[in-house]
Design a protein around this motif. Sequence first.
Motif, mmCIF file in Angstrom:
data_model
loop_
_atom_site.group_PDB
_atom_site.id
_atom_site.type_symbol
_atom_site.label_atom_id
_atom_site.label_comp_id
_atom_site.label_asym_id
_atom_site.label_seq_id
_atom_site.Cartn_x
_atom_site.Cartn_y
_atom_site.Cartn_z
ATOM 1 N N ALA A 24 0.825 -1.094 0.010
ATOM 2 C CA ALA A 24 0.121 -0.090 0.135
ATOM 3 C C ALA A 24 0.879 1.245 0.047
ATOM 4 O O ALA A 24 0.549 2.302 -0.618
ATOM 5 N N GLY A 25 1.957 1.337 1.005
ATOM 6 C CA GLY A 25 2.968 2.493 0.745
ATOM 7 C C GLY A 25 3.487 2.781 -0.347
ATOM 8 O O GLY A 25 3.586 3.710 -1.063
ATOM 9 N N ALA A 26 3.913 1.647 -1.104
ATOM 10 C CA ALA A 26 4.629 1.836 -2.365
ATOM 11 C C ALA A 26 3.742 2.308 -3.507
ATOM 12 O O ALA A 26 4.026 3.263 -4.175
ATOM 13 N N SER A 27 2.435 1.730 -3.379
ATOM 14 C CA SER A 27 1.522 2.391 -4.513
ATOM 15 C C SER A 27 1.224 3.780 -4.307
ATOM 16 O O SER A 27 0.985 4.510 -5.193
ATOM 17 N N ALA A 28 1.079 4.147 -3.048
ATOM 18 C CA ALA A 28 0.820 5.663 -2.736
ATOM 19 C C ALA A 28 1.919 6.507 -3.003
ATOM 20 O O ALA A 28 1.759 7.417 -3.393
ATOM 21 N N GLU A 117 8.335 12.362 0.539
ATOM 22 C CA GLU A 117 7.109 11.889 0.479
ATOM 23 C C GLU A 117 7.167 10.534 0.943
ATOM 24 O O GLU A 117 5.898 10.202 1.636
ATOM 25 N N ALA A 118 8.096 9.683 0.968
ATOM 26 C CA ALA A 118 8.125 8.329 1.420
ATOM 27 C C ALA A 118 8.186 8.636 3.095
ATOM 28 O O ALA A 118 7.319 7.826 3.568
ATOM 29 N N LYS A 119 8.790 9.533 3.599
ATOM 30 C CA LYS A 119 8.939 9.640 4.993
ATOM 31 C C LYS A 119 7.602 9.980 5.525
ATOM 32 O O LYS A 119 7.169 9.514 6.519
ATOM 33 N N LYS A 120 6.658 10.725 4.665
ATOM 34 C CA LYS A 120 5.500 11.206 5.251
ATOM 35 C C LYS A 120 4.481 9.997 5.307
ATOM 36 O O LYS A 120 3.544 9.909 6.049
ATOM 37 N N LEU A 121 4.838 8.851 4.635
ATOM 38 C CA LEU A 121 3.919 7.611 4.379
ATOM 39 C C LEU A 121 4.565 6.731 5.527
ATOM 40 O O LEU A 121 4.017 5.625 5.537
ATOM 41 N N GLY A 122 5.471 7.023 6.172
ATOM 42 C CA GLY A 122 6.113 6.185 7.230
ATOM 43 C C GLY A 122 7.349 5.346 6.970
ATOM 44 O O GLY A 122 7.562 4.538 7.855
ATOM 45 N N PHE A 123 7.795 5.640 5.787
ATOM 46 C CA PHE A 123 9.095 4.907 5.387
ATOM 47 C C PHE A 123 10.197 5.501 6.049
ATOM 48 O O PHE A 123 10.268 6.665 6.287
ATOM 49 N N ALA A 124 11.275 4.524 6.337
ATOM 50 C CA ALA A 124 12.608 5.127 6.660
ATOM 51 C C ALA A 124 13.594 5.162 5.396
ATOM 52 O O ALA A 124 13.337 4.040 4.662
ATOM 53 N N TRP A 125 14.212 6.038 5.289
ATOM 54 C CA TRP A 125 15.160 6.358 4.081
ATOM 55 C C TRP A 125 16.597 5.546 4.416
ATOM 56 O O TRP A 125 17.074 6.427 5.344
ATOM 57 N N GLY A 126 17.027 5.168 3.570
ATOM 58 C CA GLY A 126 18.474 4.804 3.719
ATOM 59 C C GLY A 126 19.559 5.829 3.615
ATOM 60 O O GLY A 126 20.587 5.790 4.038
ATOM 61 N N GLY A 127 19.106 7.001 2.844
ATOM 62 C CA GLY A 127 19.810 8.139 2.652
ATOM 63 C C GLY A 127 20.202 8.774 4.307
ATOM 64 O O GLY A 127 20.944 9.729 4.150
ATOM 65 N N ASP A 128 19.336 8.485 5.002
ATOM 66 C CA ASP A 128 19.509 9.329 6.516
ATOM 67 C C ASP A 128 20.462 8.282 7.367
ATOM 68 O O ASP A 128 20.723 8.831 8.476
ATOM 69 N N TRP A 129 20.954 7.075 6.933
ATOM 70 C CA TRP A 129 21.725 6.380 7.564
ATOM 71 C C TRP A 129 23.186 7.230 7.958
ATOM 72 O O TRP A 129 23.532 7.697 6.892
ATOM 73 N N LYS A 161 -2.384 -1.566 11.858
ATOM 74 C CA LYS A 161 -3.620 -0.641 11.546
ATOM 75 C C LYS A 161 -2.976 0.954 11.456
ATOM 76 O O LYS A 161 -3.544 1.748 10.637
ATOM 77 N N ASP A 162 -2.138 1.265 12.286
ATOM 78 C CA ASP A 162 -1.746 2.693 12.371
ATOM 79 C C ASP A 162 -1.034 2.961 11.176
ATOM 80 O O ASP A 162 -0.997 3.988 10.610
ATOM 81 N N ALA A 163 -0.310 1.946 10.641
ATOM 82 C CA ALA A 163 0.523 2.404 9.508
ATOM 83 C C ALA A 163 -0.194 2.675 8.295
ATOM 84 O O ALA A 163 -0.231 3.535 7.519
ATOM 85 N N LEU A 164 -1.289 1.807 7.887
ATOM 86 C CA LEU A 164 -2.216 1.984 7.072
ATOM 87 C C LEU A 164 -3.143 3.264 7.122
ATOM 88 O O LEU A 164 -3.303 3.939 6.041
ATOM 89 N N ALA A 165 -3.460 3.607 8.418
ATOM 90 C CA ALA A 165 -4.122 4.941 8.583
ATOM 91 C C ALA A 165 -3.343 6.131 7.919
ATOM 92 O O ALA A 165 -3.904 6.888 7.296
ATOM 93 N N SER A 172 -9.393 4.645 5.949
ATOM 94 C CA SER A 172 -10.793 4.107 5.195
ATOM 95 C C SER A 172 -10.305 2.720 4.936
ATOM 96 O O SER A 172 -11.567 2.254 4.795
ATOM 97 N N GLU A 173 -9.300 2.335 4.594
ATOM 98 C CA GLU A 173 -9.120 0.914 4.224
ATOM 99 C C GLU A 173 -9.193 -0.336 5.372
ATOM 100 O O GLU A 173 -9.477 -1.328 5.142
ATOM 101 N N THR A 174 -9.286 0.341 6.632
ATOM 102 C CA THR A 174 -9.538 -0.610 7.791
ATOM 103 C C THR A 174 -11.002 -1.008 7.798
ATOM 104 O O THR A 174 -11.264 -1.737 8.718
ATOM 105 N N ASP A 175 -11.996 -0.623 7.176
ATOM 106 C CA ASP A 175 -13.216 -1.181 7.196
ATOM 107 C C ASP A 175 -13.272 -2.415 6.671
ATOM 108 O O ASP A 175 -13.067 -2.763 5.449
ATOM 109 N N PRO A 176 -13.759 -3.405 7.612
ATOM 110 C CA PRO A 176 -13.673 -4.728 7.469
ATOM 111 C C PRO A 176 -14.927 -5.153 6.372
ATOM 112 O O PRO A 176 -14.917 -6.339 5.904
ATOM 113 N N ALA A 177 -15.754 -4.235 5.989
ATOM 114 C CA ALA A 177 -16.832 -4.665 5.188
ATOM 115 C C ALA A 177 -16.545 -4.632 3.764
ATOM 116 O O ALA A 177 -17.472 -5.041 2.761
#
Length: 226
Positions: A24-28, A117-129, A161-165, A172-177
């Motif tokens: 989901a993160g890569a697609s976003a 943009e990746a960090k906003k989505l919750g990714f850690a970036w190897g360029g920060d190592w 759940k938090d990562a997807l939110a 919204s993707e957490t809706d089990p229906a």
Amino acid sequence: MLTLDQVKSKSAGWLGKLHPVLMAGASALIQRCYAKGIPIVITQGMRTIAEQNALYAQGRTTKGNIVTNARGGSSYHNYGLAIDFALLLPDGKSISWDTSRDGNNDRLADWQQVAQEAKKLGFAWGGDWSSFKDYSHLEMTFGLTTEQLRADKQPTVQQVKDALALINGTGSETDPAITVTLNGVKITSGFLEDGTTFAPVRAVAEALGAKVSYDPVNRTVNLVGE
């Protein structure tokens, strides 16, 4: 100009075996960067232990430059929790690792914009190592070490759940229906009975190249052409 679907198709082969959150993160990330005029392509996703060992040997016991310090089992790629990216050039075929390129002419390096943009989505970036910087690398570890992952420890339900939110904005993707049929298989968003895995079905379908429309009345996701 490349369409978003054309850009997405370049990465589809690397997304299928990722952890659902990474998928989901890569697609976003692809979509967000495209909106900024920066087409990107995922160049690595899930990597087997054998593939990791072959990369580790490069520059040590085989020809080439050293590209990783991680042996097989010691990379987050081995658990579907990491991706590598590059810039997709306007011809739709060539890719670039030029970290100073400004393809959208906004006076900012495209590479840095992708990382932000990746960090906003919750990714850690190897360029920060602090050492052995890996400018193509993005990962989500959920606080787990590779030793824990080798022992089959998984992200908690709440972490997923938090990562997807965060990725989805509203969560919204957490809706089990919500249910989708993909290649004849029905997938419903939610947690498996053991509480360890979450399938964000709309993001999964889109990441695999499906064109999706949402019916808010019947709470179903429809794939165009199905």
